[in-house]
Design an enzyme around this catalytic site. Structure first.
Site, PDB file in Angstrom:
ATOM      1  N   THR A   1       0.846  -1.203   0.000  1.00 44.22           N
ATOM      2  CA  THR A   1       0.000   0.000   0.000  1.00 44.22           C
ATOM      3  C   THR A   1       0.878   1.248   0.000  1.00 44.22           C
ATOM      4  OG1 THR A   1      -1.712  -1.180   1.238  1.00 44.22           O
ATOM      5  CG2 THR A   1      -1.826   1.221   1.228  1.00 44.22           C
TER       6      THR A   1
ATOM      7  N   LEU B   1      -7.091   1.267   6.794  1.00 46.69           N
ATOM      8  CA  LEU B   1      -6.607   0.657   8.036  1.00 46.69           C
ATOM      9  C   LEU B   1      -7.069   1.434   9.267  1.00 46.69           C
ATOM     10  CD1 LEU B   1      -3.028  -0.372   6.834  1.00 46.69           C
ATOM     11  CD2 LEU B   1      -5.072  -1.802   7.073  1.00 46.69           C
TER      12      LEU B   1
ATOM     13  N   THR C   1       2.319   1.572  12.868  1.00 50.96           N
ATOM     14  CA  THR C   1       2.403   0.500  11.873  1.00 50.96           C
ATOM     15  C   THR C   1       2.422   1.110  10.469  1.00 50.96           C
ATOM     16  OG1 THR C   1      -0.002   0.276  11.812  1.00 50.96           O
ATOM     17  CG2 THR C   1       1.184  -1.238  13.281  1.00 50.96           C
ATOM     18  N   ALA C   2       2.592   2.438  10.368  1.00 49.47           N
ATOM     19  CA  ALA C   2       2.479   3.113   9.059  1.00 49.47           C
ATOM     20  C   ALA C   2       3.850   3.139   8.376  1.00 49.47           C
ATOM     21  CB  ALA C   2       1.878   4.492   9.237  1.00 49.47           C
ATOM     22  N   ARG C   3       4.695   4.099   8.702  1.00 47.19           N
ATOM     23  CA  ARG C   3       6.053   4.134   8.182  1.00 47.19           C
ATOM     24  C   ARG C   3       6.952   4.747   9.251  1.00 47.19           C
ATOM     25  NH1 ARG C   3       4.782   0.782   5.182  1.00 47.19           N
ATOM     26  NH2 ARG C   3       4.879   0.719   2.900  1.00 47.19           N
TER      27      ARG C   3
ATOM     28  N   ASP D   1       6.013  -1.117  14.472  1.00 49.08           N
ATOM     29  CA  ASP D   1       6.154  -2.222  13.509  1.00 49.08           C
ATOM     30  C   ASP D   1       7.062  -1.813  12.359  1.00 49.08           C
ATOM     31  OD1 ASP D   1       5.396  -4.852  12.500  1.00 49.08           O
ATOM     32  OD2 ASP D   1       4.315  -3.762  10.928  1.00 49.08           O
TER      33      ASP D   1
ATOM     34  N   GLU E   1      14.960  -0.153   7.121  1.00 45.07           N
ATOM     35  CA  GLU E   1      14.534  -1.556   7.214  1.00 45.07           C
ATOM     36  C   GLU E   1      15.274  -2.403   6.179  1.00 45.07           C
ATOM     37  OE1 GLU E   1      10.271  -1.206   6.699  1.00 45.07           O
ATOM     38  OE2 GLU E   1       9.978  -0.775   8.827  1.00 45.07           O
TER      39      GLU E   1
ATOM     40  N   HIS F   1       8.180  -5.302  11.079  1.00 42.54           N
ATOM     41  CA  HIS F   1       7.310  -5.034   9.923  1.00 42.54           C
ATOM     42  C   HIS F   1       6.498  -6.282   9.547  1.00 42.54           C
ATOM     43  CE1 HIS F   1       6.843  -2.009   6.399  1.00 42.54           C
ATOM     44  NE2 HIS F   1       5.750  -2.764   6.489  1.00 42.54           N
TER      45      HIS F   1
ATOM     46  N   ALA G   1       3.115  -6.614  10.502  1.00 47.92           N
ATOM     47  CA  ALA G   1       1.661  -6.401  10.613  1.00 47.92           C
ATOM     48  C   ALA G   1       0.910  -6.946   9.394  1.00 47.92           C
ATOM     49  CB  ALA G   1       1.370  -4.913  10.807  1.00 47.92           C
ATOM     50  N   TRP G   2       1.490  -6.825   8.218  1.00 52.52           N
ATOM     51  CA  TRP G   2       0.830  -7.241   6.973  1.00 52.52           C
ATOM     52  C   TRP G   2       0.976  -8.739   6.706  1.00 52.52           C
ATOM     53  CZ3 TRP G   2       3.563  -8.630   2.137  1.00 52.52           C
ATOM     54  CH2 TRP G   2       4.924  -8.921   2.362  1.00 52.52           C
TER      55      TRP G   2
HETATM   56  N1  LIG Z   1       2.987  -2.288   8.697  1.00 45.16           N
HETATM   57  C1  LIG Z   1       2.433  -2.869   7.642  1.00 45.16           C
HETATM   58  O1  LIG Z   1       2.570  -4.071   7.457  1.00 45.16           O
HETATM   59  C2  LIG Z   1       1.612  -2.048   6.694  1.00 45.16           C
HETATM   60  C3  LIG Z   1       1.711  -0.684   6.677  1.00 45.16           C
HETATM   61  N2  LIG Z   1       0.925   0.067   5.830  1.00 45.16           N
HETATM   62  C4  LIG Z   1       1.031   1.527   5.920  1.00 45.16           C
HETATM   63  O2  LIG Z   1      -0.227   2.028   6.327  1.00 45.16           O
HETATM   64  C5  LIG Z   1      -0.528   3.199   5.568  1.00 45.16           C
HETATM   65  C6  LIG Z   1      -2.034   3.403   5.516  1.00 45.16           C
HETATM   66  O3  LIG Z   1      -2.626   2.347   4.786  1.00 45.16           O
HETATM   67  P1  LIG Z   1      -4.170   2.420   4.345  1.00 45.16           P
HETATM   68  O4  LIG Z   1      -5.006   2.788   5.493  1.00 45.16           O
HETATM   69  O5  LIG Z   1      -4.469   1.163   3.624  1.00 45.16           O
HETATM   70  O6  LIG Z   1      -4.106   3.642   3.324  1.00 45.16           O
HETATM   71  P2  LIG Z   1      -5.292   4.604   2.881  1.00 45.16           P
HETATM   72  O7  LIG Z   1      -4.795   5.337   1.700  1.00 45.16           O
HETATM   73  O8  LIG Z   1      -6.572   3.859   2.810  1.00 45.16           O
HETATM   74  O9  LIG Z   1      -5.424   5.626   4.115  1.00 45.16           O
HETATM   75  C7  LIG Z   1      -4.472   6.617   4.391  1.00 45.16           C
HETATM   76  C8  LIG Z   1      -5.187   7.757   5.064  1.00 45.16           C
HETATM   77  O10 LIG Z   1      -4.226   8.726   5.461  1.00 45.16           O
HETATM   78  C9  LIG Z   1      -4.763  10.001   5.172  1.00 45.16           C
HETATM   79  N3  LIG Z   1      -3.688  10.977   5.037  1.00 45.16           N
HETATM   80  C10 LIG Z   1      -2.954  11.266   3.943  1.00 45.16           C
HETATM   81  N4  LIG Z   1      -2.078  12.244   4.216  1.00 45.16           N
HETATM   82  C11 LIG Z   1      -2.278  12.576   5.508  1.00 45.16           C
HETATM   83  C12 LIG Z   1      -1.705  13.531   6.369  1.00 45.16           C
HETATM   84  N5  LIG Z   1      -0.761  14.388   5.904  1.00 45.16           N
HETATM   85  N6  LIG Z   1      -2.140  13.587   7.644  1.00 45.16           N
HETATM   86  C13 LIG Z   1      -3.100  12.759   8.078  1.00 45.16           C
HETATM   87  N7  LIG Z   1      -3.707  11.845   7.304  1.00 45.16           N
HETATM   88  C14 LIG Z   1      -3.292  11.767   6.039  1.00 45.16           C
HETATM   89  C15 LIG Z   1      -5.556   9.808   3.894  1.00 45.16           C
HETATM   90  O11 LIG Z   1      -6.519  10.829   3.744  1.00 45.16           O
HETATM   91  C16 LIG Z   1      -6.202   8.459   4.164  1.00 45.16           C
HETATM   92  O12 LIG Z   1      -7.405   8.609   4.882  1.00 45.16           O
HETATM   93  C17 LIG Z   1       0.146   2.947   4.207  1.00 45.16           C
HETATM   94  O13 LIG Z   1       0.442   4.169   3.550  1.00 45.16           O
HETATM   95  C18 LIG Z   1       1.395   2.186   4.587  1.00 45.16           C
HETATM   96  O14 LIG Z   1       2.451   3.094   4.766  1.00 45.16           O
HETATM   97  C19 LIG Z   1       0.024  -0.517   4.994  1.00 45.16           C
HETATM   98  C20 LIG Z   1      -0.107  -1.888   4.961  1.00 45.16           C
HETATM   99  C21 LIG Z   1       0.713  -2.768   5.783  1.00 45.16           C
HETATM  100  O1  LIG Z   2       1.651  -2.594   2.233  1.00 43.47           O
HETATM  101  C1  LIG Z   2       2.497  -1.923   2.853  1.00 43.47           C
HETATM  102  O2  LIG Z   2       2.524  -0.688   2.779  1.00 43.47           O
HETATM  103  C2  LIG Z   2       3.496  -2.593   3.694  1.00 43.47           C
HETATM  104  O3  LIG Z   2       4.206  -1.945   4.411  1.00 43.47           O
HETATM  105  C3  LIG Z   2       3.727  -4.045   3.580  1.00 43.47           C
HETATM  106  O4  LIG Z   2       4.586  -4.294   2.529  1.00 43.47           O
END
Ligand SMILES: NC(=O)C1=CN([C@@H]2O[C@H](COP(=O)(O)OP(=O)(O)OC[C@H]3O[C@@H](n4cnc5c(N)ncnc54)[C@H](O)[C@@H]3O)[C@@H](O)[C@H]2O)C=CC1
Ligand SMILES: O=C(O)C(=O)CO
Length: 317
Positions: A74, A158, A232-234, A258, A263, A284, A286-287
């Site tokens: 994502t 998420l 768990t974001a970045r 996470d 990384e 990392h 969570a996914w």
């Molecule tokens: N740890 C892991 O295994 C995983 C981590 N991720 C991370 O999670 C993040 C979010 O994933 P999703 O919810 O699926 O994405 P999404 O795109 O559905 O949601 C992201 C949200 O953040 C908001 N946003 C954008 N810029 C912003 C800002 N400056 N301040 C506050 N909010 C803001 C957007 O409006 C949106 O509502 C991904 O970008 C990725 O970095 C995603 C999947 C797995």
């Molecule tokens: O989907 C994401 O953003 C993850 O961090 C897992 O690769």
């Protein structure tokens, strides 16, 4: 068409690759790709797939035949999407594939903090229970999620899934307005107010120039001394040094990460110091459920199929 998966090994074991295999006539599968070899590996490639390999402006400019960049994730902060757009190359990602996995991971971290189960497990293994007088140990504070306030930064796929689970545990959810916004939308709360009111704060926004070090010394100072931060974001959304200081000084009560700003992290990454109090780090993962990883592959294949059919699916640039 020639496809190339630059870090196929990062997808782990136990997956079925047939949809992706059949989406392109010919593939180069690479277990992993270093910064030094990425440019050479993209020569003659039409469709590049990357999970976390960095595709910067120079690499994209040098790719002689590249027509599509598929991020097998994502988060797409590892790709210079603007540079790709300048070269007319769409960048596509996969959304919603890991919702059950990431949301349960976040809840497990919140529950780990509330129940202090890791501290109690360690105490039992050390012999503290056997050495005690009573039927139970109560050496670490046990909290209830019920009645606590969860602050969310990012309320997309998420963030919304975490909100549903948190509400099922009786938590009140505050959704932060974007930092720097001049007005606060209906249903949102100014981000500083979220920092001040939340018992737990979970990050679910992408890493962009607006969110880099969003959680800095100032944000941490606004939080309650009892607050628990989950990322768990970045990794780079949190200022590592400021977090370490906040945990050591008791500015906040704990954190769970996470994701780190590098990384895999070097062995001497400051956040891996085991003397930092009340910090949980997961690598990392969570996914990482098999189901989520399989849905990811299907999502990449669907993106390629759509591109080849002349459609735009999940384009981010
Ligand atoms: N740890 C892991 O295994 C995983 C981590 N991720 C991370 O999670 C993040 C979010 O994933 P999703 O919810 O699926 O994405 P999404 O795109 O559905 O949601 C992201 C949200 O953040 C908001 N946003 C954008 N810029 C912003 C800002 N400056 N301040 C506050 N909010 C803001 C957007 O409006 C949106 O509502 C991904 O970008 C990725 O970095 C995603 C999947 C797995
Ligand atoms: O989907 C994401 O953003 C993850 O961090 C897992 O690769």
């Amino acid at each position: 068409m020639q496809g190339c998966f630059l870090d196929a090994g990062s997808m782990g074991d136990g997956l079925t690759w047939s949809s992706l295999e059949s989406s392109v006539e010919s593939w180069h599968w690479h277990h992993n790709t270093t910064r030094e070899t990425v440019a050479e590996r993209l020569q003659g490639v039409d469709i590049a797939v990357t999970n976390k390999v960095v595709l910067d402006a120079e690499t994209i400019a040098g790719a002689d035949r590249l027509k599509l960049i598929c991020v097998a994730a994502t988060g797409f902060n590892n790709v210079d999407t603007a540079a790709a757009a300048e070269h007319g190359i769409p960048v596509v990602n996969v959304t919603g594939y890991a919702t059950p996995a990431v949301s349960q991971h976040v809840l497990s971290l919140m529950l780990a903090h509330a129940t202090r189960w890791a501290s109690y497990d360690a105490a039992v293994k050390r012999g503290d229970w056997s050495a005690g007088q009573f039927f139970c140990l109560l050496d670490y504070p046990i909290e209830e999620l019920d009645g606590q306030t969860l602050g969310l930064v990012g309320h997309g796929e998420l963030g919304q899934a975490v909100a549903r689970l948190a509400e099922a545990f009786g938590m009140q959810v505050l959704v932060a307005e974007r930092p720097g916004a001049t007005t606060v939308r209906e249903g949102r709360v100014a981000i500083d107010e979220v920092f001040e009111r939340a018992d737990m704060i979970s990050l679910h926004c992408p890493l962009t120039e607006d969110t880099r070090h969003l959680i800095n010394a100032d944000a941490l100072a606004r939080m309650k001394n009892s607050a628990f931060l989950i990322n768990t974001a970045r990794g780079a959304i949190v200022d590592s040094e400021a977090l370490i200081e906040a945990l050591r000084n008791g500015t906040i009560a704990g954190a769970a990460l996470d994701v780190l700003d590098q990384e895999p992290p070097p062995a001497d990454h400051p956040l891996l110091d085991p003397s930092i109090p009340n910090l949980i780090v997961t690598p990392h993962t969570a996914w990482g459920s098999r189901g989520a990883r399989q849905r990811m592959l299907e999502g990449v294949a669907a993106n390629i199929d759509a591109f080849r059919a002349g459609e735009q699916r999940n384009r981010v640039n």
